[in-house]
Design a protein around this motif. Structure first.
Motif, PDB file in Angstrom:
ATOM      1  N   LYS A 315     -44.024  59.109 -29.021  1.00 30.10           N
ATOM      2  CA  LYS A 315     -45.401  59.741 -29.128  1.00 30.10           C
ATOM      3  C   LYS A 315     -45.899  60.328 -27.808  1.00 30.10           C
ATOM      4  O   LYS A 315     -47.391  59.469 -27.715  1.00 30.10           O
ATOM      5  CB  LYS A 315     -45.451  60.034 -30.592  1.00 30.10           C
ATOM      6  CG  LYS A 315     -46.584  61.407 -30.668  1.00 30.10           C
ATOM      7  CD  LYS A 315     -46.230  61.340 -32.531  1.00 30.10           C
ATOM      8  CE  LYS A 315     -47.663  62.933 -32.578  1.00 30.10           C
ATOM      9  NZ  LYS A 315     -48.174  62.910 -33.749  1.00 30.10           N
ATOM     10  N   VAL A 321     -47.151  70.923 -24.841  1.00 26.66           N
ATOM     11  CA  VAL A 321     -45.748  70.540 -25.561  1.00 26.66           C
ATOM     12  C   VAL A 321     -45.917  69.111 -25.791  1.00 26.66           C
ATOM     13  O   VAL A 321     -46.486  68.040 -25.533  1.00 26.66           O
ATOM     14  CB  VAL A 321     -44.812  70.105 -24.231  1.00 26.66           C
ATOM     15  CG1 VAL A 321     -43.078  69.655 -25.348  1.00 26.66           C
ATOM     16  CG2 VAL A 321     -44.081  71.218 -23.672  1.00 26.66           C
ATOM     17  N   ASN A 322     -45.809  69.244 -27.702  1.00 27.74           N
ATOM     18  CA  ASN A 322     -45.512  67.822 -27.963  1.00 27.74           C
ATOM     19  C   ASN A 322     -44.206  67.264 -27.903  1.00 27.74           C
ATOM     20  O   ASN A 322     -42.985  67.919 -28.522  1.00 27.74           O
ATOM     21  CB  ASN A 322     -46.138  68.046 -29.468  1.00 27.74           C
ATOM     22  CG  ASN A 322     -47.841  68.741 -28.906  1.00 27.74           C
ATOM     23  OD1 ASN A 322     -48.386  67.757 -29.042  1.00 27.74           O
ATOM     24  ND2 ASN A 322     -48.092  69.132 -30.528  1.00 27.74           N
ATOM     25  N   LEU A 323     -44.474  66.024 -28.139  1.00 27.57           N
ATOM     26  CA  LEU A 323     -42.955  65.019 -27.806  1.00 27.57           C
ATOM     27  C   LEU A 323     -42.574  63.781 -28.938  1.00 27.57           C
ATOM     28  O   LEU A 323     -43.643  62.722 -28.768  1.00 27.57           O
ATOM     29  CB  LEU A 323     -42.547  64.719 -26.168  1.00 27.57           C
ATOM     30  CG  LEU A 323     -41.416  64.531 -26.037  1.00 27.57           C
ATOM     31  CD1 LEU A 323     -40.226  65.417 -26.285  1.00 27.57           C
ATOM     32  CD2 LEU A 323     -40.910  63.882 -24.577  1.00 27.57           C
ATOM     33  N   ASN A 324     -41.091  63.999 -29.143  1.00 29.34           N
ATOM     34  CA  ASN A 324     -41.484  62.631 -30.324  1.00 29.34           C
ATOM     35  C   ASN A 324     -40.266  62.058 -30.028  1.00 29.34           C
ATOM     36  O   ASN A 324     -38.841  63.275 -30.047  1.00 29.34           O
ATOM     37  CB  ASN A 324     -41.967  63.455 -31.682  1.00 29.34           C
ATOM     38  CG  ASN A 324     -42.169  62.006 -32.620  1.00 29.34           C
ATOM     39  OD1 ASN A 324     -41.880  60.856 -32.674  1.00 29.34           O
ATOM     40  ND2 ASN A 324     -43.398  62.557 -33.442  1.00 29.34           N
ATOM     41  N   ALA A 325     -39.715  61.136 -29.455  1.00 24.05           N
ATOM     42  CA  ALA A 325     -38.204  60.954 -29.426  1.00 24.05           C
ATOM     43  C   ALA A 325     -38.353  59.107 -29.779  1.00 24.05           C
ATOM     44  O   ALA A 325     -39.068  58.380 -30.467  1.00 24.05           O
ATOM     45  CB  ALA A 325     -38.490  60.673 -27.930  1.00 24.05           C
ATOM     46  N   LEU A 362     -34.997  64.012 -31.062  1.00 24.69           N
ATOM     47  CA  LEU A 362     -35.731  64.048 -30.094  1.00 24.69           C
ATOM     48  C   LEU A 362     -36.370  65.532 -31.024  1.00 24.69           C
ATOM     49  O   LEU A 362     -35.922  66.418 -31.898  1.00 24.69           O
ATOM     50  CB  LEU A 362     -35.169  64.912 -28.616  1.00 24.69           C
ATOM     51  CG  LEU A 362     -35.882  65.225 -28.017  1.00 24.69           C
ATOM     52  CD1 LEU A 362     -37.137  64.977 -27.426  1.00 24.69           C
ATOM     53  CD2 LEU A 362     -35.659  66.004 -26.819  1.00 24.69           C
ATOM     54  N   SER A 364     -39.323  68.074 -30.642  1.00 16.81           N
ATOM     55  CA  SER A 364     -40.423  68.798 -30.275  1.00 16.81           C
ATOM     56  C   SER A 364     -41.120  70.154 -30.467  1.00 16.81           C
ATOM     57  O   SER A 364     -40.566  70.299 -31.477  1.00 16.81           O
ATOM     58  CB  SER A 364     -40.092  68.849 -28.088  1.00 16.81           C
ATOM     59  OG  SER A 364     -39.209  70.232 -28.157  1.00 16.81           O
ATOM     60  N   SER A 374     -41.000  75.330 -32.638  1.00 14.46           N
ATOM     61  CA  SER A 374     -40.870  74.344 -32.320  1.00 14.46           C
ATOM     62  C   SER A 374     -39.144  73.710 -32.498  1.00 14.46           C
ATOM     63  O   SER A 374     -37.942  74.771 -33.371  1.00 14.46           O
ATOM     64  CB  SER A 374     -40.972  73.525 -34.018  1.00 14.46           C
ATOM     65  OG  SER A 374     -40.636  73.427 -35.138  1.00 14.46           O
TER      66      SER A 374
END
Length: 610
Positions: A315, A321-325, A362, A364, A374
């Motif tokens: 994270k 941009v917030n990113l979570n993978a 993914l 975001s 989102s």
């Protein structure tokens, strides 16, 4: 009850003199999402008169549940008017049921040692494993404390229910905390063969080897024994004969000797690495073993299951941009043996099945001052097939108003137990469309949501058969709260907008009016009245041999229940008292299983330092 009062009176001087201490809580594994997450924190949890984890959802959300009317028994939670097969539950971010069972047994959670409960119940929940309608995560207490802490929670309720939680926590080294404890719950039951007896034993070690690195190792062992009476036998008592059906002394039950014996162990290693102020990596390894022995008249069987895996989550934030993978590898196994082949009806067949899943996702979000977007995308390889789930949403803020809309497309994988029954691995396809608005100010809140769910190839179970069909359901949720001084009014209502509502009531309403605030310098009081109202519905029936709720033909009548509740905190002690079902309403939420009648529930929490 006399023992409870005596202990309380004896401990009152000690509680009034106890000193609060500094306790630092650490969240090590939250749900990897940027969606709106409903959170219930420890301060709220410990003031609720819950008996089991199920009660938290009933008390905080307007979730319609099918219950068996007895303590500790299986339950069917229906988030967004979708049965429990479309909901998934996690502990420290790891699955509690994998792809093994389509239901979740909540008695394995030592809830007094849960720090926070997260719930996602909008269109974006399908980013999580088989979570087409909701995903809930229980975050265990990871704490640092300067002095030893001993904590006791005790509760009594109808049918001789006693539930006690105990824990001890201490920093044995400067950066290492050890917490261990138990949960003991036992009930004689209301009707013949409805007894319940369960133990939880847990140990959790929490270590911070250096700044920005947190490691937790949690093990929970659970053993359960319960009677499964199959409900009231209406072939011996007319459905209209309420004086017989609701009378525990003379009501005949379907099965007087069937029972479930279960043993389970959950091991979870979770680590968090905080690289900088915006970047976090989570790594989790887990294993669950469960053995169930169902001693039944028909299809007596023994089930041995296990699932294990590891997951990695990243994270970060890049500009706006917030990113979570993330990535997860999981193996699920289930073996079923019949205890008596001559009694087999063919509903549950013996054998072994397994599922290996490889998942990557993914998630975001892009946020401006008053507008946000989102999206999520998930790819999963399982059962020799690659499937994908995706969704996107948008929201805008206009002062105190917030408008949002979203869409998701996902699959529900049949669990191993469903595959045993159907001998099919066909997937369900879910499409969800959702719009809503929220308005908030200091003393008022209003939320409105309208959701449409379309399910293709929907798997429907009946008493001794199953079929697949297409389902489309539209419903609306309204949440409103008003605060005047220390008085609060909270109303949650759900309404199905389709013509066909089966198997749910057209409307279901929960309302609370209560006082919440300080009465004295040390007494914080919450006291009020709670009402639940439901329309009539053609509901579910519970099947002992599969432990599943299946659709049924019996119409269950409207009902209204009324509870008076009170809870108070005095420094480190919490006391709660509930007069439940004051009007002694006679009703069922599952065919043949009367719900609990009028009862008095009370309990206390002690926290001792040193």
């Amino acid at each position: 009850m006399q023992l409870f009062i005596l202990l309380f009176l004896l401990s009152t001087p000690l509680l009034s003199q106890s000193k609060q201490d500094t306790i630092n809580f650490f969240e090590i594994s939250k749900l990897p999402t940027f969606s709106k997450v409903a959170e219930i924190k420890i301060e709220q949890i410990e003031r609720l008169d819950y008996k089991f984890a199920l009660d938290i959802f009933n008390l905080n959300f307007n979730v319609f549940s099918n219950e068996l009317g007895e303590n500790g028994k299986p339950v069917n939670l229906n988030f967004n008017f979708a049965d429990m097969r479309s909901s998934h539950f996690f502990l420290n971010g790891r699955t509690l049921s994998g792809y093994v069972y389509p239901y979740q047994s909540f008695h394995m959670l030592p809830l007094d040692n849960i720090y926070k409960i997260e719930t996602v119940k909008d269109y974006s929940s399908s980013i999580f494993q088989n979570s087409n309608s909701s995903a809930s995560n229980y975050i265990f207490k990871n704490i640092f404390t300067q002095r030893p802490i001993t904590r006791i929670r005790y509760i009594e309720d109808a049918y001789d229910l006693i539930a006690a939680d105990g824990s001890f926590s201490y920093n044995f080294y400067r950066n290492l905390n050890l917490t261990f404890g138990f949960r003991r719950s036992v009930s004689a039951g209301r009707f013949v063969n409805s007894q319940y007896d369960a133990w939880n034993l847990f140990i959790n070690s929490f270590w911070i080897p250096r700044h920005g690195v947190n490691i937790s190792l949690l093990n929970i062992y659970t053993t359960t024994n319960m009677g499964l009476n199959g409900g009231i036998d209406t072939t011996k008592a007319s459905p209209e004969a309420e004086d017989v059906i609701y009378n525990e002394r003379i009501a005949p039950v379907i099965e007087s000797s069937s029972n479930l014996s279960s043993k389970r162990n959950d091991l979870t290693l979770t680590s968090l690495y905080k690289l900088d102020s915006t970047t976090v990596i989570n790594f989790t390894v887990y294993h669950t073993f469960q053995k169930d022995r169902l001693s039944l008249i028909k299809d007596p069987n023994e089930r041995i299951s296990n699932f294990y895996g590891f997951k990695l989550n990243f994270k970060s934030m890049f500009w706006l941009v917030n990113l979570n993978a993330g990535f997860e590898l999981q193996k699920n196994n289930l073996k079923i043996d019949l205890l008596n082949d001559s009694l087999s009806t063919g509903y549950i067949l013996p054998g072994s099945r397994s599922i290996l899943s490889v998942t990557s996702f993914l998630n975001s979000s892009l946020n401006f001052s008053s507008f946000g977007l989102s999206l999520f995308f998930k790819v999963e390889n399982l059962l020799n097939r690659v499937v994908s789930a995706y969704g996107f949403g948008a929201e805008t803020k206009l002062g105190n108003l917030n408008f949002y809309a979203g869409f998701s497309h996902s699959y529900r994988v049949p669990t191993l137990l469903e595959q045993f029954i159907t001998n099919s691995v066909e997937f369900e396809k879910h499409r969800v469309y959702e719009i809503g608005m929220k308005a908030n100010d200091e003393n008022f809140a209003l939320g409105i949501k309208v959701q449409n769910r379309k399910i293709f190839n929907f798997l429907v179970f009946q008493d001794s058969s199953f079929y697949r069909t297409y389902l489309s359901r539209t419903f609306g949720d309204v949440h409103a709260s008003v605060k005047l001084w220390k008085l609060n009014l909270v109303v949650n209502s759900s309404l199905i907008l389709n013509k066909v509502t089966k198997p749910y009531p057209r409307y279901f309403i929960k309302a609370e009016f209560f006082f919440d605030g300080k009465l004295t310098r040390t007494l914080n009081l919450r006291a009020g009245i709670r009402a639940r109202v439901s329309d009539k519905f053609t509901g579910y029936k519970f099947i002992n041999s599969s432990l599943m709720f299946v659709q049924d033909k019996y119409e269950l009548k409207k009902f209204t229940t009324l509870d008076f509740f009170l809870s108070g905190r005095v420094k480190s002690a919490v006391i709660f008292l509930t007069f439940a079902n004051v009007t002694n309403s006679r009703y069922m939420t599952t065919a043949f299983y009367p719900m609990q009648d009028r009862s008095l529930r009370f309990g206390v929490i002690w926290t001792f330092f040193d």
